[in-house]
Design a protein around this motif. Sequence first.
Motif, short mmCIF file in Angstrom:
data_model
loop_
_atom_site.label_atom_id
_atom_site.label_comp_id
_atom_site.label_asym_id
_atom_site.label_seq_id
_atom_site.Cartn_x
_atom_site.Cartn_y
_atom_site.Cartn_z
N THR A 1 3.55 10.95 -18.29
CA THR A 1 4.75 10.71 -17.49
C THR A 1 4.48 10.99 -16.01
OG1 THR A 1 6.13 11.31 -19.37
CG2 THR A 1 7.18 11.31 -17.20
N LEU A 2 3.80 12.09 -15.72
CA LEU A 2 3.47 12.40 -14.33
C LEU A 2 2.55 11.34 -13.71
CD1 LEU A 2 2.93 16.27 -14.45
CD2 LEU A 2 4.85 15.02 -13.42
N LEU B 1 4.27 5.04 -9.71
CA LEU B 1 5.56 4.51 -9.26
C LEU B 1 5.84 4.96 -7.82
CD1 LEU B 1 8.21 3.01 -9.80
CD2 LEU B 1 9.10 5.13 -10.84
N GLY B 2 5.55 6.22 -7.52
CA GLY B 2 5.78 6.73 -6.17
C GLY B 2 4.93 6.04 -5.12
N ALA C 1 -3.75 10.42 -5.20
CA ALA C 1 -2.55 10.29 -6.05
C ALA C 1 -2.70 9.11 -7.01
CB ALA C 1 -1.30 10.12 -5.18
N GLU C 2 -3.26 8.01 -6.50
CA GLU C 2 -3.48 6.84 -7.35
C GLU C 2 -4.52 7.14 -8.43
OE1 GLU C 2 -2.57 3.30 -4.09
OE2 GLU C 2 -4.65 3.86 -4.52
N SER D 1 5.03 0.37 -13.64
CA SER D 1 5.06 1.85 -13.71
C SER D 1 6.41 2.34 -14.18
CB SER D 1 4.74 2.44 -12.33
OG SER D 1 3.47 2.08 -11.88
N ALA D 2 7.47 1.72 -13.68
CA ALA D 2 8.82 2.13 -14.10
C ALA D 2 9.03 1.90 -15.59
CB ALA D 2 9.87 1.38 -13.28
N VAL D 3 8.52 0.78 -16.10
CA VAL D 3 8.63 0.50 -17.54
C VAL D 3 7.89 1.56 -18.34
CG1 VAL D 3 7.97 -1.13 -19.36
CG2 VAL D 3 9.01 -1.98 -17.26
N VAL D 4 6.69 1.94 -17.87
CA VAL D 4 5.91 2.96 -18.57
C VAL D 4 6.63 4.32 -18.51
CG1 VAL D 4 3.72 4.22 -18.63
CG2 VAL D 4 3.73 1.75 -18.27
N VAL D 5 7.19 4.67 -17.35
CA VAL D 5 7.94 5.92 -17.23
C VAL D 5 9.12 5.89 -18.19
CG1 VAL D 5 9.45 7.30 -15.74
CG2 VAL D 5 7.29 6.45 -14.86
#
Length: 113
Positions: A71-72, A78-79, A54-55, A107-111
């Motif tokens: 986005t994914l 993020l997950g 996943a990483e 990750s949240a900022v990028v999402v």
Amino acid sequence: MTLISIFVGLLSAFFLFASSIKIFGWQKFIFDTQLTMFIKYGLNRQIMMLVGLAELFGAVAIWFQGSVFGTLGALALLGTSIGAVGCHLIWDTWQEGVPAMITGILSAVVVWS
């Protein structure tokens, strides 16, 4: 947009390194340390490899900003970061979760972008 590119580069480099160790175990000390933590959390080597995959997906896909793959990829990172923070808060100390908190925020900022 330059700041997002920096975040993408940092996240990609960090997670390419981390995933390669989880998948291939090439850096023995870090691999053994992480495997010990996964076992402490009630997880096994196969789950550790799935987290590594996943990483790896996230570290590669995050470069495709502006598409669904970007986005994914950021969501995958993020997950895994949220999962790591949760495990550290439950079984370790919050200080051990700081790197996961940082990657989670990035990750949240990028999402969000």
